[in-house]
Design an enzyme around this catalytic site. Structure first.
Site, mmCIF file in Angstrom:
data_model
loop_
_atom_site.group_PDB
_atom_site.id
_atom_site.type_symbol
_atom_site.label_atom_id
_atom_site.label_comp_id
_atom_site.label_asym_id
_atom_site.label_seq_id
_atom_site.Cartn_x
_atom_site.Cartn_y
_atom_site.Cartn_z
ATOM 1 N N ASP A 92 0.845 -1.196 0.000
ATOM 2 C CA ASP A 92 0.000 0.000 0.000
ATOM 3 C C ASP A 92 0.876 1.240 0.000
ATOM 4 O OD1 ASP A 92 -2.454 -1.411 0.121
ATOM 5 O OD2 ASP A 92 -2.245 -1.652 2.282
ATOM 6 N N ASP A 97 -6.953 -1.274 -4.592
ATOM 7 C CA ASP A 97 -8.027 -0.895 -3.656
ATOM 8 C C ASP A 97 -8.904 0.201 -4.261
ATOM 9 O OD1 ASP A 97 -6.850 -2.637 -1.807
ATOM 10 O OD2 ASP A 97 -5.720 -1.021 -0.834
#
Length: 170
Positions: free
Chosen positions: A117, A133
């Site tokens: 991330d 995401d």
């Protein structure tokens, strides 16, 4: 362009973008670090975090349990897009984004044992997320908009049923 091919083109494009951004971030930023607070210091920053769980860090160490679900999502969206070529462009885009998001994070889980991330809304301390995401989130929004649109069209196309008085109640 036929809509199912839009699905393939967009899925592959977003998958390549997701993996390229992850690779760039892993090579450019130390874990937990950021690029001098860029692009918007204190508001939105690029950082490097790993998630060994699922969304929002739940089930740490058990992220691979989602693999069958990710595969089912990718297969299901591809099947739907090819079986329903006359669906709206927005539906095909949503299916492609959903597939790309599921597969993008699946690749991380299989080959890195964790999801990479990098996008962080520091100002509100929102959980760090990635391109995959974002694809899933945008796909969800598009599907909800599509469903509302279909419901509204169905409502307009359905003639109102006239109420007839029940005998003896007049």
């Amino acid at each position: 362009m036929k809509r199912p091919y839009l699905f393939v083109l967009l899925t592959v494009s977003m998958l390549v973008l997701d993996q390229a951004v992850k690779l760039w971030v892993m090579q450019s930023i130390p874990r937990g670090g950021s690029i001098h607070g860029l692009p918007l210091p204190g508001v939105f920053e690029l950082t490097l975090q790993y998630n060994e769980g699922i969304a929002f860090g739940f089930l740490q160490g058990k992220g691979k349990l989602l693999s069958p679900i990710a595969i089912a999502i990718a297969a299901g969206t591809a099947w739907y897009s090819f079986k329903h070529p006359k669906e709206s462009v927005l539906t095909h885009v949503a299916m492609a984004l959903l597939a790309a998001g599921a597969v993008g994070n699946l690749i991380d889980r299989i080959f890195r044992d964790r999801v990479t991330d990098m996008f962080w809304f520091r100002k509100i301390n929102f959980p760090v997320f990635n391109v995959a995401d974002s694809c899933i989130t945008v796909a969800t929004i598009f599907l909800i908009l599509t469903w509302f649109s279909v419901a509204e069209q169905t409502k307009k196309a359905t003639p109102a049923i006239a109420e007839t008085p029940t005998p003896g109640t007049e």
